[in-house]
Write an enzyme that holds these catalytic residues in place. Sequence first.
Site, PDB file in Angstrom:
ATOM      1  CD  GLU A  63      39.967 -35.800  67.131  1.00  9.84           C
ATOM      2  OE1 GLU A  63      40.251 -36.477  68.136  1.00  9.84           O
ATOM      3  OE2 GLU A  63      39.384 -36.276  66.148  1.00  9.84           O
ATOM      4  CE1 TYR A 146      43.370 -39.941  68.359  1.00 18.20           C
ATOM      5  CE2 TYR A 146      42.682 -38.011  69.600  1.00 18.20           C
ATOM      6  CZ  TYR A 146      42.410 -39.003  68.685  1.00 18.20           C
ATOM      7  OH  TYR A 146      41.181 -39.042  68.076  1.00 18.20           O
ATOM      8  CG  ASP A 164      40.460 -43.570  68.988  1.00 19.95           C
ATOM      9  OD1 ASP A 164      40.742 -44.595  68.330  1.00 19.95           O
ATOM     10  OD2 ASP A 164      39.293 -43.147  69.094  1.00 19.95           O
TER      11      ASP A 164
END
Length: 320
Positions: A63, A146, A164
């Site tokens: 990520e 996020y 995203d």
Amino acid sequence: MTAPTKPPHGGPADALSASPLEEKSSLSGEHLHSPVIDWFDEHARDLPWRRPEAGSWGVMVSEFMLQQTPVNRVLPVYEQWLARWPRPADLAADAPGEAVRAWGRLGYPRRALRLHGAAVAITERHGGDVPTEHSQLLALPGIGEYTAAAVASFAYGQRHAVLDTNVRRVFARAVTGVQYPPNATTAAERKLARALLPEDEGVAARWAAASMELGALVCTAKNETCHRCPIAAQCAWRLAGKPEHEGPARRGQTYAGTDRQVRGKLLAVLREAHGPVPQSALDRVWHEPVQRARALDGLVADGLVEPLPGGLYRLPLTRL
């Protein structure tokens, strides 16, 4: 970006709230979940961070690396990173400059320092295991909403809205009928994403991964392939005739001649060096002295470069 274990489909979605953004759609999440998840089950890419052996640390590393960086550039760096630092404690024990060096040319190298800082915190606060709770993830340095939601969802199969750029674009088109989402994530988008979440935790995690993959492979920013889309028949934007974007101009990414390019050139010299580098070696990478000095000062201020006596520079050995 990890696909959770395949659960049964279904589970009602929360009713859509009537904000101006959301009023444009009469769809409920229930009409979208099964076709998108079924498509994902058949077409999802086999990526290393989606495999069970990646674990929560592998998901977290992916990520960080995938922010603003395409998969094909991330893959070799990701594999090398996990081979060298298979657990957070392994990275925490190394100097932050080694994280910057291993980051290579992925871009936005402050992400390497933030990942190193998160590894240190995980080692010191959580016994070296990536925490399972969203609030604990969010409390780690360098982790925003996020990333916390993505790790909780993709690593632990939890129910979170993971927004995203790809997911936002899918929702903008399929649900609200516009070509592109706003430049920055809005409260209305977050509300819509929560409304579209399946109630079942496992299905919600699968939905998060599936909607992200749909945006990456089919509902792309340019040259979308609607004939391959599992929800094309329901897509509000397609049904409206694909109206052109009417909002603020979309931000383009420039690189050549920018301070970012100069920073990259300076960091490349330091990554390849085995010891401190003199100012003269850095001066050779860019012809314009004012911009070069500004870029170097920025690297120092960001903690990516350590100045030493005698006009020498190195990658950081000490934590911020």
